[in-house]
Design an enzyme around this catalytic site. Structure first.
Site: not given
Ligand code: G3D
Length: 179
Positions: A69-71
């Protein structure tokens, strides 16, 4: 042969290069890197941060990245891609609920990554010791990747990184395939 011997025999003498270990959180990357460090003669201090760990073991530069996830970290990861000789993509084969997410990140970070064009990809179907884990022979189908992978040299190996089973075989293939 124990893992330390394997590292000595295969990695240090025959080759050197840069290997990228990618996968979602909980796939087994940290457990795998712990194994790789066991065979280390000259481990340098690891760099840990932004979901990235970089270390050197037996002449190999290993970069492990959590590609969940962590863009906002993505721009930091991309600087680690150039110069890669081989990719290990670790999948938790027992967690079918995250297959879609795993598929999305392998497509984005490996298959559509211009820096990794032509780089062999070892896919580890990890956690085979857990009952119900998807077998290596059906993982590509289960991930829905049978069409996307046609342009890449890849191989899927079932393994249990936790128990050290199947890991040598997969890494042997990668070392043999890497340029
Ligand atoms: P990550 O670095 O990709 O986030 P980790 O993943 O290596 O930290 O592994 C996540 C959890 O899965 C850990 O459990 C670890 O022990 C477990 N694990 C890794 N490989 C295997 C495997 O082959 N089989 C099984 N059964 N478990 C595995 P904890 O409990 O520490 O969170």
């Amino acid at each position: 042969m124990g893992f330390r011997d394997w590292m000595k025999n295969r990695l240090s003498r025959e080759h050197s290069g840069k290997v990228l270990i990618l996968g979602l959180d909980s796939a087994g990357k940290t457990t795998l890197t712990r194994f790789l460090k066991l065979g280390s003669f000259q481990e340098t201090s690891p760099t840990i941060g932004q979901n990235i760990e970089v270390f050197k073991t037996s002449g190999w530069n290993i970069t492990a990245i959590d590609v969940a996830g962590q863009r906002h970290f993505r721009f930091l990861w991309s600087s680690h891609y150039p110069g890669t000789n081989g990719v290990v993509f670790v999948v938790d084969a027992a967690d079918v609920f995250r297959f879609e997410e795993a598929r999305a990140v392998i497509v984005e970070h490996v298959l559509e990554n211009e820096y990794l064009r032509g780089v062999p990809v070892l896919i580890l179907a990890n956690k085979q010791d857990i009952p119900g884990a998807v077998h290596a022979s059906t993982l590509i189908q289960a991930l829905g990747l049978h069409e996307e992978l046609t342009d890449h040299t890849f191989q899927v190996f079932g393994c249990s990184v936790l128990h050290g089973e199947g890991v040598h075989e997969g890494l042997d293939w990668l070392v043999d395939t890497m340029e």
